[in-house]
Write a protein that holds these residues in place. Structure first.
Motif, PDB file in Angstrom:
ATOM      1  N   UNK A  73       0.826  -1.212   0.000  1.00  0.00           N
ATOM      2  CA  UNK A  73       0.000   0.000   0.000  1.00  0.00           C
ATOM      3  C   UNK A  73       0.861   1.263   0.000  1.00  0.00           C
ATOM      4  N   UNK A  74       0.542   2.206  -0.881  1.00  0.00           N
ATOM      5  CA  UNK A  74       1.305   3.456  -0.945  1.00  0.00           C
ATOM      6  C   UNK A  74       1.223   4.242   0.355  1.00  0.00           C
ATOM      7  N   UNK A  75       0.040   4.254   0.964  1.00  0.00           N
ATOM      8  CA  UNK A  75      -0.149   5.024   2.189  1.00  0.00           C
ATOM      9  C   UNK A  75       0.611   4.395   3.352  1.00  0.00           C
ATOM     10  N   UNK A  76       0.514   3.069   3.487  1.00  0.00           N
ATOM     11  CA  UNK A  76       1.280   2.374   4.529  1.00  0.00           C
ATOM     12  C   UNK A  76       2.778   2.606   4.317  1.00  0.00           C
ATOM     13  N   UNK A  77       3.209   2.478   3.071  1.00  0.00           N
ATOM     14  CA  UNK A  77       4.625   2.654   2.755  1.00  0.00           C
ATOM     15  C   UNK A  77       5.093   4.056   3.135  1.00  0.00           C
ATOM     16  N   UNK A  78       4.297   5.046   2.780  1.00  0.00           N
ATOM     17  CA  UNK A  78       4.666   6.430   3.091  1.00  0.00           C
ATOM     18  C   UNK A  78       4.744   6.647   4.601  1.00  0.00           C
ATOM     19  N   UNK A  79       3.782   6.110   5.339  1.00  0.00           N
ATOM     20  CA  UNK A  79       3.801   6.276   6.793  1.00  0.00           C
ATOM     21  C   UNK A  79       4.975   5.537   7.439  1.00  0.00           C
ATOM     22  N   UNK A  80       5.294   4.362   6.942  1.00  0.00           N
ATOM     23  CA  UNK A  80       6.447   3.628   7.481  1.00  0.00           C
ATOM     24  C   UNK A  80       7.744   4.392   7.209  1.00  0.00           C
ATOM     25  N   UNK A  81       7.864   4.966   6.015  1.00  0.00           N
ATOM     26  CA  UNK A  81       9.078   5.720   5.682  1.00  0.00           C
ATOM     27  C   UNK A  81       9.188   6.989   6.525  1.00  0.00           C
ATOM     28  N   UNK A  82       8.066   7.675   6.703  1.00  0.00           N
ATOM     29  CA  UNK A  82       8.080   8.895   7.526  1.00  0.00           C
ATOM     30  C   UNK A  82       8.427   8.559   8.972  1.00  0.00           C
ATOM     31  N   UNK A  83       7.934   7.443   9.455  1.00  0.00           N
ATOM     32  CA  UNK A  83       8.241   7.023  10.828  1.00  0.00           C
ATOM     33  C   UNK A  83       9.713   6.685  10.971  1.00  0.00           C
ATOM     34  N   UNK A  84      10.234   5.971   9.983  1.00  0.00           N
ATOM     35  CA  UNK A  84      11.658   5.610  10.043  1.00  0.00           C
ATOM     36  C   UNK A  84      12.524   6.871  10.127  1.00  0.00           C
ATOM     37  N   UNK A  85      12.154   7.892   9.345  1.00  0.00           N
ATOM     38  CA  UNK A  85      12.909   9.151   9.389  1.00  0.00           C
ATOM     39  C   UNK A  85      12.705   9.869  10.718  1.00  0.00           C
ATOM     40  N   UNK A  86      11.462   9.899  11.201  1.00  0.00           N
ATOM     41  CA  UNK A  86      11.168  10.612  12.448  1.00  0.00           C
ATOM     42  C   UNK A  86      11.915  10.005  13.625  1.00  0.00           C
ATOM     43  N   UNK A  87      12.097   8.685  13.611  1.00  0.00           N
ATOM     44  CA  UNK A  87      12.727   8.014  14.744  1.00  0.00           C
ATOM     45  C   UNK A  87      14.247   8.103  14.719  1.00  0.00           C
ATOM     46  N   UNK A  88      14.781   8.827  13.746  1.00  0.00           N
ATOM     47  CA  UNK A  88      16.211   9.160  13.821  1.00  0.00           C
ATOM     48  C   UNK A  88      16.443  10.195  14.914  1.00  0.00           C
ATOM     49  N   UNK A  89      15.366  10.844  15.354  1.00  0.00           N
ATOM     50  CA  UNK A  89      15.419  11.770  16.493  1.00  0.00           C
ATOM     51  C   UNK A  89      15.373  10.932  17.778  1.00  0.00           C
ATOM     52  N   UNK A  90      16.449  10.891  18.509  1.00  0.00           N
ATOM     53  CA  UNK A  90      16.575   9.959  19.640  1.00  0.00           C
ATOM     54  C   UNK A  90      15.567  10.234  20.758  1.00  0.00           C
ATOM     55  N   UNK A  91      15.231  11.500  20.997  1.00  0.00           N
ATOM     56  CA  UNK A  91      14.275  11.813  22.064  1.00  0.00           C
ATOM     57  C   UNK A  91      12.918  11.182  21.770  1.00  0.00           C
ATOM     58  N   UNK A  92      12.444  11.347  20.534  1.00  0.00           N
ATOM     59  CA  UNK A  92      11.159  10.759  20.137  1.00  0.00           C
ATOM     60  C   UNK A  92      11.234   9.231  20.147  1.00  0.00           C
ATOM     61  N   UNK A  93      12.329   8.705  19.640  1.00  0.00           N
ATOM     62  CA  UNK A  93      12.495   7.244  19.598  1.00  0.00           C
ATOM     63  C   UNK A  93      12.460   6.657  21.003  1.00  0.00           C
ATOM     64  N   UNK A  94      13.144   7.290  21.952  1.00  0.00           N
ATOM     65  CA  UNK A  94      13.166   6.779  23.330  1.00  0.00           C
ATOM     66  C   UNK A  94      11.785   6.854  23.972  1.00  0.00           C
ATOM     67  N   UNK A  95      11.071   7.965  23.699  1.00  0.00           N
ATOM     68  CA  UNK A  95       9.736   8.116  24.292  1.00  0.00           C
ATOM     69  C   UNK A  95       8.776   7.055  23.772  1.00  0.00           C
ATOM     70  N   UNK A  96       8.854   6.775  22.482  1.00  0.00           N
ATOM     71  CA  UNK A  96       7.957   5.772  21.897  1.00  0.00           C
ATOM     72  C   UNK A  96       8.362   4.371  22.320  1.00  0.00           C
ATOM     73  N   UNK A  97       9.635   4.100  22.401  1.00  0.00           N
ATOM     74  CA  UNK A  97      10.077   2.762  22.826  1.00  0.00           C
ATOM     75  C   UNK A  97       9.658   2.452  24.259  1.00  0.00           C
ATOM     76  N   UNK A  98       9.501   3.483  25.075  1.00  0.00           N
ATOM     77  CA  UNK A  98       9.020   3.247  26.447  1.00  0.00           C
ATOM     78  C   UNK A  98       7.609   2.644  26.439  1.00  0.00           C
ATOM     79  N   UNK A  99       6.856   2.944  25.391  1.00  0.00           N
ATOM     80  CA  UNK A  99       5.478   2.451  25.321  1.00  0.00           C
ATOM     81  C   UNK A  99       5.355   1.129  24.570  1.00  0.00           C
TER      82      UNK A  99
END
Length: 280
Positions: A73-99
């Protein structure tokens, strides 16, 4: 070749025909798609909170077990790619991994199924699988999400991967200037008039190009251009009768699969004339 597989909601709902063709074609090509367990929606276009939206796809990416993650799916693919890029930010990645129960390590690479076939499997090997060169004209329609710049998959302005795939199985990709324009699907529920207007532009240009069909890579684009085609015809008093098929269905026809095994009998705009022209 083996991938972790994230099907997205549509493959188990409105896009059963897409799933049938993916199953048939990828099995024949020897590409294993291992569906992840207990997957969740990617958030589509309807989750405005960034942290929640990223967390939904982070949970999916964390389920990949060290494999690249393929999705149809194009939409799923786009969201997965955006998430992968967003989680290069360690603060956000750590906060989400806590959950998350299973933590995301940042190493999963999402790939659209088109990318898997064109770049990983290769079009030369795909051409070796062709039993029936199609000899039809087809519109390569990418939609507005597949080739966004952050995806780094194909040119955002003039992608060629689907064009090249169509040519590799004996069909002719027509010159089509709306190949990355929005189909209107994302606004169908909130602004139907605009959605039908966008779909009309795509369908009319396809008709004027002399194409036998539009080839899509996304269940939302298919839903909009196939299921809403009658509404477009009615609103604008035009006759279109333009079959809209998934790229995996096109490949399946070239491989010699019966149309029914590819789900082509499930479309609202009949593909009978197209199938007859191919000679199935």
């Amino acid at each position: 070749m083996k991938y972790s597989y994230y099907p997205g909601c549509a493959q188990h709902g409105t896009a059963v025909d897409y799933r049938m063709s993916v199953d048939a074609v990828f099995r024949r090509l020897g590409i294993e798609l291992e569906e992840i367990k207990n997957w969740n929606c990617c958030g589509a276009l309807h989750v405005p909170d960034r942290t929640t939206r990223v967390a939904l796809s982070a949970r999916t990416l964390a389920s990949a077990k060290g494999l690249d993650m393929a999705t149809p799916c194009n939409l799923c693919y786009s969201n997965l790619m955006r998430t992968r890029s967003a989680l290069e930010e360690s603060t956000l990645k750590n906060r989400i991994n806590e959950a998350l129960t299973v933590k995301y390590d940042g190493n999963t690479k999402p790939k659209h199924l088109l990318e898997v076939i064109v770049k990983d499997f290769g079009l030369a090997k795909l051409a070796e699988q062709v039993k029936i060169p199609l000899k039809i004209k087809a519109v390569p329609y990418y939609g507005c999400l597949l080739t966004r710049p952050e995806n780094k998959f194909d040119s955002p302005e003039n992608p060629k991967s689907l064009d090249n795939l169509i040519a590799s199985i004996g069909a002719e990709p027509v010159k089509y200037y709306y190949k990355t324009k929005c189909c209107g699907g994302p606004v169908l529920l909130t602004n139907e008039e605009l959605a039908l207007s966008l779909a009309k532009d795509i369908l009319v240009m396809a008709k004027e190009s002399g194409a036998d069909c539009i080839v899509v890579t996304c269940p939302m684009c298919h839903l909009q251009l196939d299921a809403k085609q009658k509404a477009v015809e009615s609103k604008y008093n035009i006759k279109l009768e333009m079959p809209v098929i998934y790229f995996t269905q096109l490949i399946g026809l070239a491989m010699g699969f019966p149309a029914s095994e590819l789900g082509l009998d499930k479309h609202l705009v009949p593909a009978d004339k197209l199938i007859a022209k191919i000679g199935k």
